[in-house]
Scaffold this motif. Sequence first.
Motif, short mmCIF file in Angstrom:
data_model
loop_
_atom_site.label_atom_id
_atom_site.label_comp_id
_atom_site.label_asym_id
_atom_site.label_seq_id
_atom_site.Cartn_x
_atom_site.Cartn_y
_atom_site.Cartn_z
N GLU A 3 0.84 -1.20 0.00
CA GLU A 3 0.00 0.00 0.00
C GLU A 3 0.87 1.25 0.00
OE1 GLU A 3 -3.15 2.35 2.85
OE2 GLU A 3 -2.89 0.20 3.12
N TYR A 4 1.95 1.23 0.74
CA TYR A 4 2.86 2.39 0.78
C TYR A 4 3.56 2.59 -0.55
CZ TYR A 4 2.11 2.43 5.80
OH TYR A 4 1.53 2.49 7.04
N ARG A 7 0.93 4.03 -2.87
CA ARG A 7 0.68 5.43 -2.50
C ARG A 7 1.84 6.31 -2.96
NH1 ARG A 7 -1.68 7.14 3.24
NH2 ARG A 7 -3.02 5.44 2.58
N GLY A 11 1.17 9.02 -5.76
CA GLY A 11 1.46 10.37 -5.29
C GLY A 11 2.51 11.05 -6.14
N VAL A 40 -1.77 14.39 -2.92
CA VAL A 40 -1.87 13.51 -1.75
C VAL A 40 -3.33 13.13 -1.51
CG1 VAL A 40 -1.50 13.38 0.74
CG2 VAL A 40 0.23 14.39 -0.73
N ALA A 41 -4.23 14.09 -1.65
CA ALA A 41 -5.65 13.81 -1.46
C ALA A 41 -6.16 12.80 -2.48
CB ALA A 41 -6.46 15.11 -1.54
N THR A 44 -4.75 9.32 -1.68
CA THR A 44 -5.40 8.77 -0.50
C THR A 44 -6.81 8.31 -0.81
OG1 THR A 44 -4.08 10.21 0.92
CG2 THR A 44 -6.09 9.31 1.87
N ILE A 47 -6.78 5.03 -2.91
CA ILE A 47 -6.50 3.85 -2.08
C ILE A 47 -7.68 3.54 -1.18
CG2 ILE A 47 -5.02 2.99 -0.22
CD1 ILE A 47 -2.71 4.50 -1.60
N ALA A 48 -8.33 4.58 -0.64
CA ALA A 48 -9.49 4.36 0.23
C ALA A 48 -10.63 3.68 -0.53
CB ALA A 48 -9.96 5.68 0.82
N GLN A 60 -14.08 10.42 3.96
CA GLN A 60 -12.76 11.05 3.90
C GLN A 60 -12.79 12.32 3.07
OE1 GLN A 60 -9.73 8.35 2.58
NE2 GLN A 60 -9.14 7.91 4.69
#
Length: 107
Positions: A3-4, A7, A11, A40-41, A44, A47-48, A60
């Motif tokens: 996941e990182y 991201r 990103g 970043v939004a 995020t 991924i959410a 979110q």
Amino acid sequence: MTEYVIRFLIGGVVVSAFSMLGDVLKPKSFAGLFGAAPSVALATLGIAIYRHGESYAAVQSLSMMAGAVALAVYSVVVCQLLIRARISALLATLLSIVAWLTTAFCL
């Protein structure tokens, strides 16, 4: 761990795209504005949606919008204190945190 990595990659791509957009627009100060927060939004939220579903991402996104409004209120209060009241920057930012917290928690 993956996941990182995802991201980081999403990103990085989105930061680059928004930076190019900011570089094209005038004035050049928009480059920093478009550089970090939107990318970043978006990463995020992507991924959410993938991991937790659309309803979780909707919550979110509402939180992100409330945070943006609170930041705008904070910025206006800081500017007013600096320009009209002519107090120090440290004191203006410390006093404006109250406005930010109030706005964020009320929204």
